[in-house]
Enzyme design. Structure first.
Site, PDB file in Angstrom:
ATOM      1  N   GLY B   8       8.627  -5.555   1.977  1.00 25.94           N
ATOM      2  CA  GLY B   8       8.392  -4.725   3.155  1.00 25.94           C
ATOM      3  C   GLY B   8       8.392  -5.559   4.417  1.00 25.94           C
ATOM      4  N   ASP B 116       1.420   6.685   6.480  1.00 23.32           N
ATOM      5  CA  ASP B 116       2.840   6.657   6.103  1.00 23.32           C
ATOM      6  C   ASP B 116       3.063   7.563   4.893  1.00 23.32           C
ATOM      7  OD1 ASP B 116       5.496   5.971   6.249  1.00 23.32           O
ATOM      8  OD2 ASP B 116       5.270   4.024   5.255  1.00 23.32           O
TER       9      ASP B 116
END
Lengths: 318, 200
Positions: B8, B116
């Protein structure tokens, strides 16, 4: 196709000339407040006085006469109302006299497009950082999509206000950049929310520390903290969009440390980083002229031209 | 013996073993662009916060990974077997929408926003939704944060799937759902979340 561009969104009155993808002239005159920030009316007064001379200089530099102009592009927004009106008035007068179309251009889009042109980027992730604007943007075909942005003030505004609080005569981000050399890191508030960020908390805290810490240390820490916030938000956007190019534009993109940080970040994601050339990161007319060629299909008659001080980049299209 | 499974923006996720069981290790990487003191502060505080969020969520009965150990910049958590909602066909995804709605309501009622909440962070396991990645989560009671979670799902789901999701969310959230949905309408009116195709 010769396009004249008129920029007057804030402190700079600029007139630029583009012939297709070639720049012929980029002239400007900037209003410098004696103290504090930009006073919109005084800035507008400056633009009125400077207009004729700057236009003349631009035409001279381009080596063209008035009747060779095919269109007049002007910055319709976002910006300070009184200043935008001067640009509109000047552009309208010119277009009416020459009987050519007027092309409204979004100031932010112009920074982005001229940056992409000179950095030779096709589809970059864009960090647009200036006094009033701080946005992370991508372009999807003809529209811009804002992925993240400041939730309060622009980063340039934050740095300028801090420079003034330090008591600098001509307070400006470049002073903070110079003072930051050799400073040590002090912990300051760091606020990133996803791909958005806020700067007022950081500013207030840093201002309260003036006098308690060295100026160098404060400037260094202010830069390190705010630029790390920007870079982190960009990194998240880059991981999401998987773009291969990162472009920085706008006044704050002239800061070397910010560019260094963005470069390091981009490298880690195997993306190419570039910052637009300095003359286009400052406000200028050339970028308006160039972008005016790209959005020529939006051209209007001078009687229908208007301004929009709050024209968001994601409401504009190419 | 660990295998990198996800990379990520701020962390790498490895799959490995801890005391004989399979675990996921989320490690926050150092960033060359930050000064060292700031870098360490950010990584440390976020690792701790994420562990606290996961723990609180678990305690509230939210289906999420179980925290097994926390080290400086690293969280080891139980591995969830299942498929990402993002990667299944539309019908399967629709079937899990109600479960995803109930799950989010439980999380919000516990005073946590995810930050998210998208099909990329929902794992389908035995027909139920499980949440992963609390990296952007917050301890909060602000409807703005809650509405943002819902909005992300709205943008990612088909109309029909979203209506199932919303119905389940409202049922489980009870009286508090009204204020959150009102805020959702307000956020959408602000315009910056207008979806123009391409990225949605």
């Amino acid at each position: 196709m010769i396009s004249v561009g008129i920029e007057s969104t804030a402190h700079t009155l600029g007139v630029g000339v583009f012939k297709d993808k070639k720049m012929l002239a980029n002239e400007k005159s900037a209003y410098k407040p004696k103290k504090q920030g930009i006073h919109p009316r005084l800035a507008a007064d400056h633009h009125v006085k400077a207009f004729g001379a700057v236009l003349e200089r631009a035409l001279d530099a381009a080596g063209i006469s008035l009747n060779e102009i095919d269109q007049v592009a002007y910055a319709r927004g976002p910006g300070l109302g009184p200043c935008l009106k001067v640009g509109l008035a000047g552009a309208s007068a010119l277009a009416a006299k020459l009987k050519v179309p007027m092309v409204p251009v979004n100031h932010c889009a112009a920074h982005v497009e001229i940056g992409a042109l000179y950095c030779r980027m096709r589809n970059p992730l864009i960090l647009y950082v200036s006094g009033g604007n701080t946005q992370i943007v991508v372009r999807e075909e003809k529209n811009y999509h804002v992925l993240g942005e400041t939730l309060d003030i622009g980063i340039g505004n934050m740095v300028d206000v801090f420079a003034r609080a330090l008591g600098e005569e001509y307070a400006h981000g470049s002073i903070v950049e110079r003072l930051a050399h050799g400073g040590k890191y002090i912990e300051l508030p760091y606020t990133v929310k996803g791909m958005n960020m806020t700067f007022t908390g950081l500013l207030t805290d840093a201002k309260k520390r003036i006098g308690k810490h060295g100026r160098e240390d404060l400037c260094f820490s202010l830069q390190e903290t705010s630029f790390a916030m920007l870079t982190e938000a960009c990194e998240r956007a880059l991981a999401l969009t998987r773009k291969k190019e990162v472009l920085a534009c706008g006044g704050v993109a002239q800061n070397k440390r910010l560019c260094e940080m963005l470069g390091l970040m981009a490298e880690e994601h195997r993306a190419r980083f570039a910052s637009a050339p300095s003359q286009f990161n400052a406000d200028n007319g050339a970028m308006i002229a160039y972008t005016g060629l790209l959005v020529r299909r939006n051209a209007v008659n001078w009687k229908k031209a208007d301004i929009n001080p709050k024209w968001r980049l994601d409401e504009a299209s190419l | 013996m660990s295998k990198l499974v996800a990379k990520g923006a701020e962390a790498d996720v490895y799959e490995g073993k801890l005391a004989g069981t399979r675990v996921m290790r989320k490690i926050r990487k150092s960033k060359a662009y930050r000064v060292k003191a700031l870098d360490e502060k950010i990584r440390l505080s976020r690792t701790r916060k994420e562990a606290r969020l996961l723990h609180s969520a678990k305690e509230a009965g939210v289906r999420c990974p179980l925290v097994l150990s926390v080290r400086r910049y690293e969280i080891a958590m139980s591995k969830l077997d299942g498929r990402l909602m993002m990667k299944v066909d539309a019908r399967t995804a629709e079937q899990v929408c109600a479960s995803a709605g109930t799950l989010l309501a439980t999380l919000h009622s516990a005073g946590i926003s995810h930050g998210d909440y998208t099909p990329a962070n929902i794992v389908i396991r035995k027909g139920e939704a499980w949440i992963i990645d609390f990296g952007l989560g917050e301890f909060t009671l602000d409807d703005e944060d809650f509405a943002t979670d819902i909005l992300l799902m709205k943008k990612s789901l088909s109309k029909r799937a979203y209506s199932k999701f919303k119905k389940a969310y409202c049922r489980s959230r009870g009286k508090r759902a009204g204020a959150t949905l009102e805020r959702l309408v307000e956020i959408e009116k602000r315009g910056r979340y207008v979806v123009r195709g391409a990225l949605a």
